[in-house]
Design an enzyme around this catalytic site. Structure first.
Site, PDB file in Angstrom:
ATOM      1  N   ASP A  80       0.844  -1.208   0.000  1.00  0.00           N
ATOM      2  CA  ASP A  80       0.000   0.000   0.000  1.00  0.00           C
ATOM      3  C   ASP A  80       0.876   1.254   0.000  1.00  0.00           C
ATOM      4  OD1 ASP A  80       0.710  -0.771   2.618  1.00  0.00           O
ATOM      5  OD2 ASP A  80      -1.049   0.186   3.509  1.00  0.00           O
ATOM      6  N   ASP A 117       0.046  -1.788 -13.251  1.00  0.00           N
ATOM      7  CA  ASP A 117      -0.898  -0.956 -13.997  1.00  0.00           C
ATOM      8  C   ASP A 117      -0.831   0.498 -13.534  1.00  0.00           C
ATOM      9  OD1 ASP A 117      -1.838  -2.854 -15.726  1.00  0.00           O
ATOM     10  OD2 ASP A 117      -3.467  -3.503 -14.435  1.00  0.00           O
TER      11      ASP A 117
HETATM   12 MG   LIG Z   1      -3.063   1.132   3.580  1.00  0.00          MG
HETATM   13 MG   LIG Z   2      -3.359  -5.597 -14.098  1.00  0.00          MG
END
Ligand SMILES: [Mg+2]
Ligand SMILES: [Mg+2]
Lengths: 361, 361
Positions: A225, A253
């Protein structure tokens, strides 16, 4: 040096963009020590039309005996209603699985000439050159048990299993470290070791592998994250990112979108050392513009440059082709998809010719 | 109308920033129909020092009987070496679990006055106002079986389980749809239904819930990797995003970083309707600047504005506080963390005073 290459043009704009690489191969065979012998076959929708299956076993046999495979693109509305098991994309999954292509290489490169295409500020993405190495055959997309279960009280329960073993982690880690040695010498390994045991194992095994064999490379660990944040905040801090199938799906991506030019991005899928790698542009088959001669061949040409570097041992030649692409962009040549005011709009063929002209220069 | 609020200032800059909200509460009690009765207790490291545990049961009992809880921040180097089970962060996990706070609300808002802090171009993020609703108590961070297993041949195997049930999906879906009704009326639901059965179930249940009760809201489904791209490409296309614990962890952090001002962002964790919600700034306890009177209280003030809207039924008052924050920023007041040339640097207390002055105006 003779090398064997299998070309799979596929569907939509696939044949047009592969044709430009065929011209490049002609130039290489004539002007360098490298000789590339090509074979070619139908693949995807084109193979469904020809053979009734998206990838026939004969094609797979040729692939196995090749040094590398270059794909155009697969799929299109014509095959939307064929059975799930023989749809064009099933051919792609089959070849990846059969050749055990476990490492997906997804570069995110910002070309100076295209810097304004990014939604990020130019000073943030200038010179950006990240390579994401995504594990491609394990993790939660393949783990068992999986499925949807009816609990009988109006409730259902959906389950997938995230699973990695030592050897799965080490083999993709090796790919990342060895590529980093040829680049800026830095690997960022991403997982969620703080909340997932599979991520804890990933971190431990990558750390161990690093200590055993790659201490010349700088290794950094980052929660996935936080990596999603940092890609947005200061992407230039990254060189090579290695991560699992799920996090790699998302981060590759996001990184691709930083460039603003998805139509420019190449990719590779590699297996064990010595086995053939599969190369293809990130963009799709674009059936809406197929056959018009206006498709952008550069992502395929850049995929071919990766192929030269990673599968044909021709790093210098790959670099040369990348420099030629930079140079035609700097000259202001643009296919329709990347056209902006003040540049010169060219066709697929003209763009391919320009790259060869730049190679000669 | 009388409401009960529990204040948990916690550690580091927590007490200083909560003090500014206390001033706001004083103003509300004096000037509006709403009366907020507050209790206060130690939490996190401060509670470890005082009671030996980061969250004592008496505090939890008061929390249960409150309409809402406002937290400052927890943790700091002082408690880095306490036992894992009683570390400051364990108090946060415990209160979330005990109050069954299953919906995490993470707004990503770009304030006009702070637009240059973003790494994205101003025209891409101008007016940005996204709310991510992340499922917080299920999915792969909690699923069983989990663990690392020694396979005996030098190999280990790390496993986690991604699991969702109908009712887990529906309850967080309801939160998202009901918030969207009060916003722009659009929900984007994110999963990987193309490759994960748990995502397929998620998509089916969200679609069913939408058809049953929320057809006035526009529902869109998007694969999580595409969402990571689209947040970067054109974030203004989103209103409310609803997603699972893992994808929400990543997408909410990416969205937060779009704003460039992490120190400005509020958050909420909600349970079943009628149960108390927990509100806190996204930033941490910043022990390095604690006690100096220079911390930025705005994320906590904005968390309190969310609390007014979502737990105290005072939407108008919440809006008014948000407008007051916009206005002090527009006036050029800045705490040290967001200071730029040409603005006026103010202390924590001065910033709190300015928000109250703007409320009166
Ligand atoms: Mg997070
Ligand atoms: Mg992807």
């Amino acid at each position: 040096m003779n090398k064997k290459l299998l070309l799979l043009p596929g569907d939509g704009i696939g044949p047009e963009i592969i044709a430009e690489v065929r011209k490049l191969i002609g130039w290489i065979n004539e002007h360098t020590d490298l000789t590339i012998d090509t074979e070619e076959d139908y693949f995807g929708g084109a193979a469904i039309d020809q053979y009734g299956v998206p990838l026939r076993d004969e094609t797979l046999e040729v692939a196995r005996k090749s040094d590398a495979i270059l794909m155009g693109a697969v799929g299109g509305p014509k095959w939307d209603n064929v059975d799930y098991s023989i749809r064009p994309e099933a051919g792609l999954l089959k070849i990846r699985k059969q050749l055990d292509l476990f490492a997906n290489l997804r570069p995110a490169i910002v070309f100076d000439a295209l810097i304004d295409a990014s939604s990020l500020k130019p000073e943030i993405v200038k010179g950006l050159d990240i390579l994401i190495v995504r594990e491609l055959t394990g993790g939660v997309y393949f783990g068992e048990p999986r499925g949807i279960e009816d609990l009988g009280n109006g409730e259902r329960r959906g389950v997938n299993t995230q699973v990695y073993t030592t050897s799965e982690i080490r083999r993709v880690g090796k790919v990342a470290f060895e590529i980093a040695q040829k680049r800026q010498g830095k690997v960022t390994s991403c997982e969620k070791a703080n909340v997932m045991e599979s991520g804890k194992l990933w971190r431990e095994e990558i750390t161990r592998l690093h200590g055993e064999s790659y201490s010349d490379v700088t290794l950094e660990h980052m929660y996935a994250d936080n990596a999603a944040m940092q890609l947005c905040r200061r992407p230039s801090q990254f060189d090579v990112i290695v991560t699992d199938n799920l996090f790699g799906d998302i981060l590759s991506d996001e990184a691709a979108m930083l460039t603003g030019s998805l139509g420019m991005l190449p990719s590779a899928a590699l297996g064990a050392p010595g086995s053939p790698g599969l190369y293809e542009p990130v963009h799709g088959s674009a059936p809406d513009i197929a056959g018009q001669g206006i498709a952008n061949p550069l992502a395929t040409i850049l995929s071919f440059a990766m192929l030269l570097k990673y599968s044909l041992d021709s790093v210098e030649l790959g670099d040369k082709i990348e420099a030629a692409v930079q140079s035609v962009l700097a000259e202001g040549l643009r296919t329709a998809d990347i056209m902006v005011e003040g540049c010169k709009k060219v066709s697929t063929v003209e763009m391919g010719d320009a790259v060869i002209a730049a190679l000669k220069a």
